[in-house]
Enzyme design. Structure first.
Site, PDB file in Angstrom:
ATOM      1  N   ASP A 331      38.587  38.793  32.740  1.00  0.00           N
ATOM      2  CA  ASP A 331      38.576  39.988  33.581  1.00  0.00           C
ATOM      3  C   ASP A 331      38.474  39.587  35.050  1.00  0.00           C
ATOM      4  O   ASP A 331      38.449  38.407  35.390  1.00  0.00           O
ATOM      5  CB  ASP A 331      37.444  40.939  33.162  1.00  0.00           C
ATOM      6  CG  ASP A 331      36.070  40.336  33.396  1.00  0.00           C
ATOM      7  OD1 ASP A 331      36.014  39.232  33.953  1.00  0.00           O
ATOM      8  OD2 ASP A 331      35.073  40.970  33.025  1.00  0.00           O
ATOM      9  N   LYS A 332      38.383  40.589  35.939  1.00  0.00           N
ATOM     10  CA  LYS A 332      38.451  40.322  37.381  1.00  0.00           C
ATOM     11  C   LYS A 332      37.331  39.413  37.869  1.00  0.00           C
ATOM     12  O   LYS A 332      37.498  38.689  38.838  1.00  0.00           O
ATOM     13  CB  LYS A 332      38.435  41.628  38.159  1.00  0.00           C
ATOM     14  CG  LYS A 332      37.191  42.480  37.928  1.00  0.00           C
ATOM     15  CD  LYS A 332      37.273  43.799  38.667  1.00  0.00           C
ATOM     16  CE  LYS A 332      36.107  44.703  38.328  1.00  0.00           C
ATOM     17  NZ  LYS A 332      34.811  44.138  38.678  1.00  0.00           N
TER      18      LYS A 332
END
Length: 424
Positions: A331-332
């Site tokens: 994820d980010k």
């Protein structure tokens, strides 16, 4: 019809209450208190004991495997069967050198695999170590300190700066708190949790203090469900499937050839001992006797290297599986982080030096709070003794309304001034 309905009603009354469900983290607080038959005053000791026997201790159940059975499992499978068949045939044919070599390789594979997985430790135990051991809770209207495993749904707990949340809970009325959920989500920065919102077992209170109502314990917590998934994740890896496929192919080939040899020998009337010796040679040639040992040793070396980097390897086969990854999606924030922040290059205006910006930010930081941003700023100081001549008279921690920290500082000349760090 009436009799059936009466029976059904009787059964439902005799059954214990089900464990709290996930919707307890989002229902309005009055509804949560009603479902848990509790209030901000907590539970009585008698009621808590009843719930403890109903829901069980607030801990994650660990599936323990018998060490002997685990060791014996390394002798079970297509390739071990073939090696064991070769050992038996060597003994029958009295080829003792072959017997000794094959037996040593068989035992070496089992010992190396078992020992390395034993040394790697248990991931569930490592996760359990992150949980709180003690909890401050209200029983019979009084605050007491008990083992976290004694918590039950409906208990009211007190959470302070630095506390590890011992169970899933809903926050009661007070000021918002900052919660570090990096162990669960990989997010480096703390998140703000307001009254009525949920906090999860294993997270850490970074700022503020507050009371909370426990709604899930043990395996029913967010943390517990995560570890349960880890325990149940036992599907065969690509590596194991490949080895099984090779083993099955070789077994079929060896059995077919040995059957042909014995059939021809019986038809021709050859001596059985010579036939067995020939079958032994063929079987040993068809079996990759050293393959399991070589694979185990290779993966064990990889597990040791990962262990030095504090990575837990629960199964040696996972080493090959990780090596086969082409694309890794995260994820980010990147959950494969060290959960640390580092200070970048400061952006300065009006000719203010970068060192001055970092110095002022450090005055508005406090190491005692263990705040990740404060620690990153303090680490950015080139001269660690630069703050010694300054006395912080008043410190205002970060809050979600003002979104900044403020400090009133007395300098070396004794004149007070203010510094602030945060949103403009």
């Amino acid at each position: 019809m009436t009799k059936s309905g009466a029976t059904k009603k009787s059964q439902s009354l005799s059954e214990p209450k089900s464990a709290p469900k996930d919707d307890l983290k989002s229902l309005p607080m009055p509804e949560v208190e009603k479902r848990l038959a509790s209030s901000p005053d907590g539970l009585s000791q008698d009621e808590a004991q009843k719930r403890l026997s109903q829901y069980g201790p607030n801990e994650i159940e660990e599936k323990k495997t018998n060490a002997i059975l685990k060791f014996l499992s390394y002798f079970w499978g297509p390739i071990p069967w073939m090696i064991e068949a070769a050992v038996i045939l060597s003994a029958v044919a009295q080829h003792w050198p072959d017997f000794a070599i094959i037996l040593i390789l068989l035992l070496a594979n089992a010992v190396v695999g078992f020992w390395e997985e034993h040394q790697a430790g248990n991931a569930i135990a490592a996760l359990k170590a992150k949980l709180a051991n003690k909890a401050q809770l209200k029983r019979d209207g009084k605050w007491i300190s008990l083992e976290a495993r004694e918590l039950v749904p409906g208990d009211v707990i007190h959470l302070r700066l630095g506390d590890i949340v011992p169970a899933d809970a809903r926050l009661l009325e007070s000021d918002p708190v900052e919660v570090d959920q990096s162990a669960l989500t990989g997010e480096s920065l703390p998140v703000t949790r307001k009254p009525g919102e949920a906090v999860f077992s294993g997270s850490i209170i970074r700022t503020g203090e507050i009371d909370a109502l426990v709604y899930a314990t043990g395996k029913n917590t967010y943390f517990g469900k995560t570890t349960q998934l880890m325990q149940e994740a036992q599907s065969p890896s690509h590596f194991q499937r490949a080895v099984l496929k090779i083993g099955n192919y070789l077994i079929i080939l060896a059995v077919t050839l040995v059957a042909i040899i014995i059939t021809v020998a019986l038809f021709r009337g050859d001596p059985m001992l010579i036939t067995l010796q020939f079958a032994l040679v063929l079987t040993v040639a068809a079996i990759p006797v050293a393959m399991p040992t070589v694979l185990s040793v290779t993966m064990a070396v990889g597990a040791r290297l990962l262990a030095k980097k504090e990575a837990i390897v629960t199964r040696l086969a996972a080493i090959e599986e990780l090596a086969g990854v082409d694309v890794l999606c995260a994820d980010k924030t990147g959950t494969l982080t060290q959960n640390k922040l580092a200070l970048g290059d400061p952006f300065c205006v009006n000719g203010i030096p970068a060192d001055q910006v970092i110095f002022n930010a450090a005055l508005a930081s406090r190491a005692d709070n263990q705040d990740t941003i404060d620690l990153a700023v303090l680490d950015g100081l080139k001269d660690k003794d630069a703050l010694k001549g300054y006395d912080v008279v008043h410190f205002q921690p970060f809050d979600p309304v003002h979104k900044r920290t403020e400090a009133t500082v007395k300098g070396e000349e004794g004149k007070p001034f203010k510094v602030t760090k945060g949103a403009p």
